[in-house]
Scaffold this motif. Sequence first.
Motif, mmCIF file in Angstrom:
data_model
loop_
_atom_site.group_PDB
_atom_site.id
_atom_site.type_symbol
_atom_site.label_atom_id
_atom_site.label_comp_id
_atom_site.label_asym_id
_atom_site.label_seq_id
_atom_site.Cartn_x
_atom_site.Cartn_y
_atom_site.Cartn_z
ATOM 1 N N GLU A 187 17.828 -1.233 -1.313
ATOM 2 C CA GLU A 187 17.227 -1.871 -2.487
ATOM 3 C C GLU A 187 16.593 -3.211 -2.116
ATOM 4 O O GLU A 187 15.485 -3.529 -2.552
ATOM 5 N N LYS A 188 17.264 -3.981 -1.319
ATOM 6 C CA LYS A 188 16.734 -5.275 -0.895
ATOM 7 C C LYS A 188 15.476 -5.105 -0.054
ATOM 8 O O LYS A 188 14.516 -5.866 -0.181
ATOM 9 N N MET A 189 15.471 -4.107 0.828
ATOM 10 C CA MET A 189 14.285 -3.848 1.649
ATOM 11 C C MET A 189 13.098 -3.438 0.785
ATOM 12 O O MET A 189 11.965 -3.868 1.011
ATOM 13 N N GLN A 190 13.330 -2.606 -0.220
ATOM 14 C CA GLN A 190 12.243 -2.190 -1.115
ATOM 15 C C GLN A 190 11.693 -3.388 -1.883
ATOM 16 O O GLN A 190 10.474 -3.535 -2.036
ATOM 17 N N ASP A 191 12.569 -4.254 -2.373
ATOM 18 C CA ASP A 191 12.120 -5.467 -3.068
ATOM 19 C C ASP A 191 11.286 -6.345 -2.151
ATOM 20 O O ASP A 191 10.253 -6.883 -2.556
ATOM 21 N N LYS A 218 7.837 -4.754 -1.670
ATOM 22 C CA LYS A 218 7.007 -4.926 -2.865
ATOM 23 C C LYS A 218 6.458 -6.343 -2.936
ATOM 24 O O LYS A 218 5.289 -6.559 -3.225
ATOM 25 N N HIS A 219 7.315 -7.305 -2.652
ATOM 26 C CA HIS A 219 6.904 -8.703 -2.689
ATOM 27 C C HIS A 219 5.833 -8.969 -1.635
ATOM 28 O O HIS A 219 4.851 -9.661 -1.896
ATOM 29 N N GLN A 220 5.999 -8.394 -0.453
ATOM 30 C CA GLN A 220 5.024 -8.578 0.632
ATOM 31 C C GLN A 220 3.694 -7.924 0.274
ATOM 32 O O GLN A 220 2.634 -8.494 0.495
#
Length: 137
Positions: free
Chosen positions: A117-121, A124-126
């Motif tokens: 989940e943290k990697m996906q966030d 997305k932010h990048q």
Amino acid sequence: MTLEAGNILEGIVVNITNFGAFIEVDGKTGLVHISEVADSFVKDIRQHLNEQDKVKVKVISIDDNGKISLSIKQANIQKKSVKPAEFDWGTPSKGATKIPSANFEDKMSKFLKDSEEKMQDAKKHQEFKGKSSKSKS
């Protein structure tokens, strides 16, 4: 005690140089290199030792030519009783969530899920940052 590698003896500082101190032990002179004076970095050996000081030294080695290598640092480590760090594995660290009575597989599964989940966030932010900088150009 005799002058053998591994023994801890008491000696007297007879001379101090920029690279170490010469210590007289059992009628012979050995060298404590500046790196073997203290646990911390020693810039000026004279801040730690003075001539005629009595010091405990550990005999590191005696080579074939009779040169004696000594260490004050290692002699002091010997007398300290080192206790292993105590850690309460049952208490979660700051920011961690404890899974009550979960086994290893459950904990690993939760960790992997949270990490994904943290990697996906982060992705997305990048991606959002990349799109917004391109549209300004």
